[in-house]
Design a protein around this motif. Structure first.
Motif, PDB file in Angstrom:
ATOM      1  N   HIS A  45     -26.520  26.584 -33.157  1.00  0.00           N
ATOM      2  CA  HIS A  45     -27.616  26.878 -33.129  1.00  0.00           C
ATOM      3  C   HIS A  45     -27.830  27.540 -35.041  1.00  0.00           C
ATOM      4  CE1 HIS A  45     -29.178  27.680 -29.318  1.00  0.00           C
ATOM      5  NE2 HIS A  45     -28.830  26.087 -29.534  1.00  0.00           N
ATOM      6  N   ARG A  46     -28.693  26.501 -35.632  1.00  0.00           N
ATOM      7  CA  ARG A  46     -28.900  26.801 -36.998  1.00  0.00           C
ATOM      8  C   ARG A  46     -29.314  28.660 -37.034  1.00  0.00           C
ATOM      9  NH1 ARG A  46     -33.357  26.235 -40.994  1.00  0.00           N
ATOM     10  NH2 ARG A  46     -34.773  25.423 -38.872  1.00  0.00           N
ATOM     11  N   THR A  85     -22.582  29.254 -49.732  1.00  0.00           N
ATOM     12  CA  THR A  85     -23.045  30.618 -49.138  1.00  0.00           C
ATOM     13  C   THR A  85     -24.601  30.611 -49.124  1.00  0.00           C
ATOM     14  OG1 THR A  85     -23.870  32.532 -49.735  1.00  0.00           O
ATOM     15  CG2 THR A  85     -24.141  31.017 -51.388  1.00  0.00           C
ATOM     16  N   TRP A  86     -24.588  30.690 -47.758  1.00  0.00           N
ATOM     17  CA  TRP A  86     -26.100  30.806 -47.086  1.00  0.00           C
ATOM     18  C   TRP A  86     -25.910  32.042 -46.538  1.00  0.00           C
ATOM     19  CZ3 TRP A  86     -21.360  28.603 -45.169  1.00  0.00           C
ATOM     20  CH2 TRP A  86     -20.762  28.794 -44.129  1.00  0.00           C
ATOM     21  N   GLU A  87     -27.551  32.609 -45.987  1.00  0.00           N
ATOM     22  CA  GLU A  87     -28.103  33.942 -45.834  1.00  0.00           C
ATOM     23  C   GLU A  87     -27.789  33.524 -43.476  1.00  0.00           C
ATOM     24  OE1 GLU A  87     -32.155  36.532 -44.907  1.00  0.00           O
ATOM     25  OE2 GLU A  87     -31.742  35.038 -46.673  1.00  0.00           O
ATOM     26  N   ASP A  88     -27.231  34.010 -43.041  1.00  0.00           N
ATOM     27  CA  ASP A  88     -27.252  34.158 -41.115  1.00  0.00           C
ATOM     28  C   ASP A  88     -28.073  35.413 -41.050  1.00  0.00           C
ATOM     29  OD1 ASP A  88     -26.484  34.592 -38.477  1.00  0.00           O
ATOM     30  OD2 ASP A  88     -24.775  33.064 -38.828  1.00  0.00           O
ATOM     31  N   GLU A  89     -28.921  34.981 -40.277  1.00  0.00           N
ATOM     32  CA  GLU A  89     -30.564  36.660 -39.536  1.00  0.00           C
ATOM     33  C   GLU A  89     -29.861  36.901 -38.834  1.00  0.00           C
ATOM     34  OE1 GLU A  89     -34.211  35.010 -39.390  1.00  0.00           O
ATOM     35  OE2 GLU A  89     -33.783  34.222 -41.710  1.00  0.00           O
ATOM     36  N   TYR A  90     -28.703  36.412 -37.739  1.00  0.00           N
ATOM     37  CA  TYR A  90     -27.562  37.021 -36.512  1.00  0.00           C
ATOM     38  C   TYR A  90     -26.719  37.552 -37.346  1.00  0.00           C
ATOM     39  CZ  TYR A  90     -31.648  34.496 -34.452  1.00  0.00           C
ATOM     40  OH  TYR A  90     -32.778  33.420 -34.355  1.00  0.00           O
ATOM     41  N   GLU A 107     -12.955  34.707 -39.029  1.00  0.00           N
ATOM     42  CA  GLU A 107     -12.718  33.922 -38.837  1.00  0.00           C
ATOM     43  C   GLU A 107     -13.827  32.611 -38.863  1.00  0.00           C
ATOM     44  OE1 GLU A 107      -9.593  32.556 -39.114  1.00  0.00           O
ATOM     45  OE2 GLU A 107      -8.574  34.172 -38.829  1.00  0.00           O
ATOM     46  N   SER A 108     -13.687  31.622 -39.814  1.00  0.00           N
ATOM     47  CA  SER A 108     -14.576  30.485 -39.549  1.00  0.00           C
ATOM     48  C   SER A 108     -15.231  29.804 -38.762  1.00  0.00           C
ATOM     49  CB  SER A 108     -14.959  29.641 -41.048  1.00  0.00           C
ATOM     50  OG  SER A 108     -14.226  30.312 -41.987  1.00  0.00           O
ATOM     51  N   TRP A 109     -14.345  29.657 -37.755  1.00  0.00           N
ATOM     52  CA  TRP A 109     -14.967  29.206 -36.481  1.00  0.00           C
ATOM     53  C   TRP A 109     -15.471  29.563 -35.369  1.00  0.00           C
ATOM     54  CZ3 TRP A 109     -13.506  31.223 -31.846  1.00  0.00           C
ATOM     55  CH2 TRP A 109     -12.400  32.440 -31.783  1.00  0.00           C
ATOM     56  N   LYS A 110     -15.765  31.061 -35.814  1.00  0.00           N
ATOM     57  CA  LYS A 110     -16.040  31.472 -35.005  1.00  0.00           C
ATOM     58  C   LYS A 110     -18.130  31.931 -35.847  1.00  0.00           C
ATOM     59  CE  LYS A 110     -13.045  35.294 -33.809  1.00  0.00           C
ATOM     60  NZ  LYS A 110     -12.600  36.474 -34.058  1.00  0.00           N
ATOM     61  N   ILE A 111     -18.370  31.524 -36.370  1.00  0.00           N
ATOM     62  CA  ILE A 111     -19.527  31.679 -36.554  1.00  0.00           C
ATOM     63  C   ILE A 111     -20.330  30.507 -36.688  1.00  0.00           C
ATOM     64  CG2 ILE A 111     -19.477  34.039 -37.843  1.00  0.00           C
ATOM     65  CD1 ILE A 111     -19.277  32.678 -40.717  1.00  0.00           C
ATOM     66  N   TRP A 112     -21.437  30.524 -36.999  1.00  0.00           N
ATOM     67  CA  TRP A 112     -22.373  29.552 -37.440  1.00  0.00           C
ATOM     68  C   TRP A 112     -21.901  28.715 -39.389  1.00  0.00           C
ATOM     69  CZ3 TRP A 112     -25.379  27.742 -41.992  1.00  0.00           C
ATOM     70  CH2 TRP A 112     -25.989  25.425 -41.168  1.00  0.00           C
ATOM     71  N   GLN A 113     -21.567  26.785 -39.362  1.00  0.00           N
ATOM     72  CA  GLN A 113     -21.097  26.474 -39.936  1.00  0.00           C
ATOM     73  C   GLN A 113     -22.231  25.203 -40.751  1.00  0.00           C
ATOM     74  OE1 GLN A 113     -18.067  26.802 -42.301  1.00  0.00           O
ATOM     75  NE2 GLN A 113     -17.948  29.072 -41.559  1.00  0.00           N
ATOM     76  N   PRO A 114     -22.331  25.197 -41.619  1.00  0.00           N
ATOM     77  CA  PRO A 114     -23.129  23.773 -41.884  1.00  0.00           C
ATOM     78  C   PRO A 114     -22.256  22.389 -41.681  1.00  0.00           C
ATOM     79  CG  PRO A 114     -22.773  24.834 -44.452  1.00  0.00           C
ATOM     80  CD  PRO A 114     -22.310  25.982 -43.330  1.00  0.00           C
TER      81      PRO A 114
END
Length: 221
Positions: A45-46, A85-90, A107-114
């Motif tokens: 989710h975004r 770069t972006w802001e992840d509020e979670y 690790e990038s695959w663990k978080i939201w990515q555009p």
């Protein structure tokens, strides 16, 4: 022979142990923060708490290599690096609760990515840009810095009516393919009319610039 310097030897052992201990402590701290912020995290989710909020993502491109310019197919094959770069509020935490740690790697695959996509791709299997090769840097405020490499086979519109004085431009059209501009908007971190950085260093030893690209001299993008 001189007497052995036992004092120096034990001091070296102490510094080595201290370095290993400090490095291990940092790894443990990183793991604790990661487990805390990813406990109920959903990377599908975004990462905004209000669905009406638009995410602005600055994107920076650097082209390292122009492998092929095909005048007949009207295409160009490019290789390079992308930073975003972006802001992840979670992905936020209180540094005071974690020994004042304000930055970790995940690790990038663990978080939201555009979901970056090349919209003028000349190859059907080369339109999606993966950014999962290098760990992302996450700040305590939720600021995420991520990077990835790309190989773009872009479509162009070459015009040689002014040859040999012609100047060619080949666009790189990138957007998020899941969300529209009201949800995810890509921006230029430098200025609105600037183009991607082009770094065509061919010989890293003599630092000579590349002058010929696929039969074209001093190709412009």
């Amino acid at each position: 022979m001189g007497r052995p310097h036992y004092g120096r030897f034990w001091w070296f052992i102490f510094l080595t142990f201290l370095s290993i201990f400090h490095g291990s402590a940092l790894v443990d701290q990183n793991r604790q923060i990661e487990q805390s912020i990813l406990k109920d995290y959903n990377k599908r989710h975004r990462p905004v708490k209000s669905d009406s909020k638009q995410m602005t993502i600055p994107v920076f491109l650097m082209i390292n290599h122009v492998e092929k310019v095909d005048e007949l197919e009207q295409t160009m094959l490019l290789h390079g690096l992308l930073w975003a770069t972006w802001e992840d509020e979670y992905l936020r935490w209180e540094p005071s609760k974690f020994n004042n740690t304000n930055m970790i790697s995940i690790e990038s695959w663990k978080i939201w990515q555009p979901s970056f996509a090349l919209y003028n791709s000349a190859k059907s299997n080369g339109w999606y840009l993966h950014m999962q090769g290098v760990p992302a840097t996450v700040m305590y405020s939720g600021k995420v810095y991520s990077s990835g490499s790309f190989s773009f086979h872009v479509t162009c519109l070459f015009d040689y009516t002014d040859y040999p004085y012609d100047i060619q431009e080949c666009p790189i059209v990138i957007a998020d393919w899941i969300y529209d501009l009201s949800k995810v908007n890509l921006s230029n971190p430098l200025k609105s009319d600037s183009k991607p950085i082009i770094r065509l260093t061919f010989d890293p030893i003599r630092n000579e610039s590349k002058k010929h690209v696929a039969g074209s001299e001093n190709a412009c993008i």
